[in-house]
Each structure stands twice: as structure tokens, then as C-alpha cells.
Design a protein around this motif. Structure first.
Motif, PDB file in Angstrom:
ATOM      1  N   ARG A 239       0.893  -1.270   0.089  1.00 39.81           N
ATOM      2  CA  ARG A 239      -0.041   0.068  -0.044  1.00 39.81           C
ATOM      3  C   ARG A 239       0.676   1.189  -0.024  1.00 39.81           C
ATOM      4  O   ARG A 239       1.214   1.834   1.135  1.00 39.81           O
ATOM      5  CB  ARG A 239      -0.864  -0.126   1.307  1.00 39.81           C
ATOM      6  CG  ARG A 239      -1.628  -1.053   1.170  1.00 39.81           C
ATOM      7  CD  ARG A 239      -2.399  -1.283   2.428  1.00 39.81           C
ATOM      8  NE  ARG A 239      -3.248  -2.491   2.900  1.00 39.81           N
ATOM      9  CZ  ARG A 239      -3.944  -3.081   3.873  1.00 39.81           C
ATOM     10  NH1 ARG A 239      -4.035  -2.094   4.700  1.00 39.81           N
ATOM     11  NH2 ARG A 239      -4.334  -4.314   4.048  1.00 39.81           N
ATOM     12  N   VAL A 241       1.005   4.493  -1.559  1.00 39.36           N
ATOM     13  CA  VAL A 241       0.724   5.765  -1.363  1.00 39.36           C
ATOM     14  C   VAL A 241       0.556   6.136   0.540  1.00 39.36           C
ATOM     15  O   VAL A 241       1.190   6.888   0.702  1.00 39.36           O
ATOM     16  CB  VAL A 241      -0.503   6.133  -2.021  1.00 39.36           C
ATOM     17  CG1 VAL A 241      -1.001   7.480  -1.452  1.00 39.36           C
ATOM     18  CG2 VAL A 241      -0.245   5.867  -3.580  1.00 39.36           C
ATOM     19  N   GLN A 242      -0.156   5.008   0.957  1.00 38.96           N
ATOM     20  CA  GLN A 242      -0.080   5.379   2.453  1.00 38.96           C
ATOM     21  C   GLN A 242       1.028   5.181   3.113  1.00 38.96           C
ATOM     22  O   GLN A 242       1.244   6.193   4.047  1.00 38.96           O
ATOM     23  CB  GLN A 242      -1.335   4.195   3.007  1.00 38.96           C
ATOM     24  CG  GLN A 242      -1.599   4.198   4.539  1.00 38.96           C
ATOM     25  CD  GLN A 242      -2.541   5.238   5.248  1.00 38.96           C
ATOM     26  OE1 GLN A 242      -3.551   5.259   4.706  1.00 38.96           O
ATOM     27  NE2 GLN A 242      -1.824   6.343   5.753  1.00 38.96           N
ATOM     28  N   ASN A 245       2.814   8.521   2.530  1.00 39.77           N
ATOM     29  CA  ASN A 245       2.351   9.692   3.477  1.00 39.77           C
ATOM     30  C   ASN A 245       2.804   9.529   4.728  1.00 39.77           C
ATOM     31  O   ASN A 245       3.154  10.501   5.517  1.00 39.77           O
ATOM     32  CB  ASN A 245       0.942   9.477   3.237  1.00 39.77           C
ATOM     33  CG  ASN A 245       0.573  10.067   1.838  1.00 39.77           C
ATOM     34  OD1 ASN A 245       1.317  10.688   1.134  1.00 39.77           O
ATOM     35  ND2 ASN A 245      -0.563   9.805   1.401  1.00 39.77           N
ATOM     36  N   ARG A 272       9.601   9.114  -3.406  1.00 41.78           N
ATOM     37  CA  ARG A 272       9.321  10.409  -3.043  1.00 41.78           C
ATOM     38  C   ARG A 272      10.852  10.978  -2.273  1.00 41.78           C
ATOM     39  O   ARG A 272      11.767  10.069  -1.782  1.00 41.78           O
ATOM     40  CB  ARG A 272       8.442  10.371  -1.445  1.00 41.78           C
ATOM     41  CG  ARG A 272       7.151   9.699  -1.715  1.00 41.78           C
ATOM     42  CD  ARG A 272       5.981  10.830  -1.897  1.00 41.78           C
ATOM     43  NE  ARG A 272       4.688  10.437  -2.246  1.00 41.78           N
ATOM     44  CZ  ARG A 272       3.821  10.472  -1.092  1.00 41.78           C
ATOM     45  NH1 ARG A 272       4.081  11.159  -0.383  1.00 41.78           N
ATOM     46  NH2 ARG A 272       2.680  10.139  -1.620  1.00 41.78           N
TER      47      ARG A 272
END
Length: 276
Positions: A239, A241-242, A245, A272
Motif C-alpha cells: 500500500r 501511497v499510504q 504519506n 518520494r
């Protein structure tokens, strides 16, 4: 009740002021994610029944030590509750329904049974977050005694607590006041979930470990370590993206953490970039 409903009800329960949180209900909502067909009322009624049976045994003069002895006799001698020393890390020890059904548990869940029965007979008690071993004590001013719900309701004084700490850590430990500080209901629930988190991490059941972390974050949304762990678990589970973040938020909160370099590497893998 399905998984999402149990989570929703847990969240609703813990949004109240701490003193209004129903500890037994919240603990049963934790269990309900594991047991979707769990009947809450059955276990709340079991606690009510215990309290009614105990009430009949109490003397007219309710001296605190006598009340504690009567609770101990009822829970441990008559009903046979006890600490699960044979299989301490069985996840069932952290689910209140299992603890009531099987009459074994770990310090925190046996403490909840004790606290909830005591509350129902109007003998208020509170949790004590001693490192490594959860205790409870009567909510009575100037009464410096502690109860070990895991060990038959053993009555302990501060000196006993210091000796217990030294046993746990296998070295002399100097007792500090914060070691015997009372804890909130939210902290009690977080401690149950932390136990489950580590059990499931050791068993490599990452989805269940993540579920535990998510509920700790409902209790304490700003908990940096839990944000990091949710990010790492989401990374392991794909997962991304989570994960990104959460790990960015963790670094923003703790830019000089010991694991900051490792977290930056993972963020780079996730595409990122994070400021040094």
C-alpha cells in the motif's frame, strides 16, 4: 458485526471524555474484529452477573482491604481466573471475550475484568502502567497498595513493586514515581493493542498487526512511532501511497530519529524525496 462496524463502534466509544469510556465495551470492540459474531451483551451480562454474585458476599462494613480479599476469593478461588503463564503470547489472552470464556489472560486483560467487576460494586479502581507488568489499585487517597491481577490478586506495596521490576529486568531497578502512575482508559486500550501488534509482528501476520496499529492511532493520532509502523507495514503490504504519506509525516515529526536514514531510503524507493 463486520470488521468495519467493529472499528466504527470502537472509534465512537473512544471519542468520549476518558472517564465516560466504557472499558469493557471498547475492549470487546477490539475483540470483535477477530470475532465478527461476538455478542457484546453476553459478555457485559457476564460481568454484571459476577458483580451481583460478589455483592452478596461483601460484608456490611466495606473496609478496602477486606473488599479486595473478597474480590480475590471470588475471581481466583471460586471462578478460577488466573494468568496464562503457559502460553503468555497467545493472542486470545488479549481478547476480553476469550479471557471471560477461558478464565485466563495476561495482566492487562485480567485487570480489566477486575476493574469492571469492582466498578459494578461501587469500589472504584484504576490502572497502573508499571513497566513490564500492569497493575491496578483502589482509587482511595493515601492508600499506597497495588493489586496484581495476573498473580491471583496479590496485594503489593511500593517495595514489592520495586522487587518485581528488578525481577522483570534482571537487574536492580530504582523505583520512580512515574513507574506507578495511574493510566487513562485510552492508555489501557492502547496497551492491549500494542500487545497484539507485537504478537502479530512476531507471527508475520502483517494485516492483523496493521489493524492493531490503526486502532492505536485512533486513540493517539499523533503517536510518531505508530505512524512510522503503519507506514512500514503498508510498505510491506504494497500500500505504497499510504506508506509514503505516513513515513513522510513521521520524518517531519522526528527528523533526527535514529532510523531517519533508513526511512529516507524507503521513501526514495517509493519515489518520494525528503529533506535531510
Amino acid at each position: 458485526m463486520n470488521f468495519s462496524s467493529a472499528r466504527q463502534y470502537f472509534d465512537q466509544e473512544i471519542q468520549q471524555p476518558d472517564e465516560r469510556i466504557d472499558l469493557a465495551k471498547a475492549a470487546l470492540y477490539i475483540a470483535q474484529e477477530e470475532y465478527p459474531n461476538l455478542d457484546q451483551e453476553e459478555y457485559l451480562n457476564a460481568l454484571d452477573t459476577m458483580a451481583l454474585e460478589l455483592q452478596e458476599r461483601l460484608p456490611s462494613q466495606r473496609y478496602p482491604l477486606r473488599v479486595i480479599q473478597d474480590i480475590n476469593r471470588y475471581l481466583y478461588d471460586d471462578l478460577g481466573y488466573g494468568g496464562n503463564k503457559a502460553d503468555y503470547y497467545d493472542p486470545r489472552n488479549s481478547f476480553l471475550n476469550d479471557v471471560i470464556d477461558r478464565r485466563v489472560g495476561i495482566p492487562i486483560t485480567l485487570a480489566i475484568v477486575y476493574l469492571e467487576v469492582a466498578r459494578r460494586i461501587d469500589f472504584p479502581m484504576v490502572g497502573v502502567g508499571m513497566p513490564g507488568h500492569f497493575l491496578i489499585r483502589p482509587e482511595i487517597a493515601d492508600m499506597d497498595i497495588f493489586i496484581d491481577a495476573f498473580n491471583g490478586g496479590e496485594i503489593m506495596f511500593p517495595q514489592d513493586c520495586q522487587e518485581r521490576l528488578s525481577q522483570i529486568y534482571r537487574q536492580p531497578v530504582q523505583l520512580r514515581p512515574e513507574f506507578l502512575a495511574t493510566v487513562s482508559k485510552r492508555q489501557i486500550l492502547a496497551r492491549i493493542l500494542a500487545n497484539l501488534k507485537y504478537i502479530y509482528l512476531n507471527q508475520q501476520e502483517l494485516d492483523k498487526a496493521l489493524a492493531a496499529v490503526e486502532r492505536i492511532l485512533l486513540l493517539f493520532p499523533g503517536a510518531s512511532i505508530e505512524l512510522r509502523d503503519r507506514g512500514l507495514l503498508c510498505y510491506e503490504l504494497g500500500r505504497f501511497v499510504q506508506a509514503a504519506n505516513d513515513l513522510e509525516t513521521y520524518l517531519a515529526k522526528a527528523p533526527h530519529a535514529q532510523d531517519a536514514a533508513l526511512i529516507r531510503q524507503i521513501l526514495t524507493l517509493l519515489g518520494r524525496t525528503s529533506e535531510q
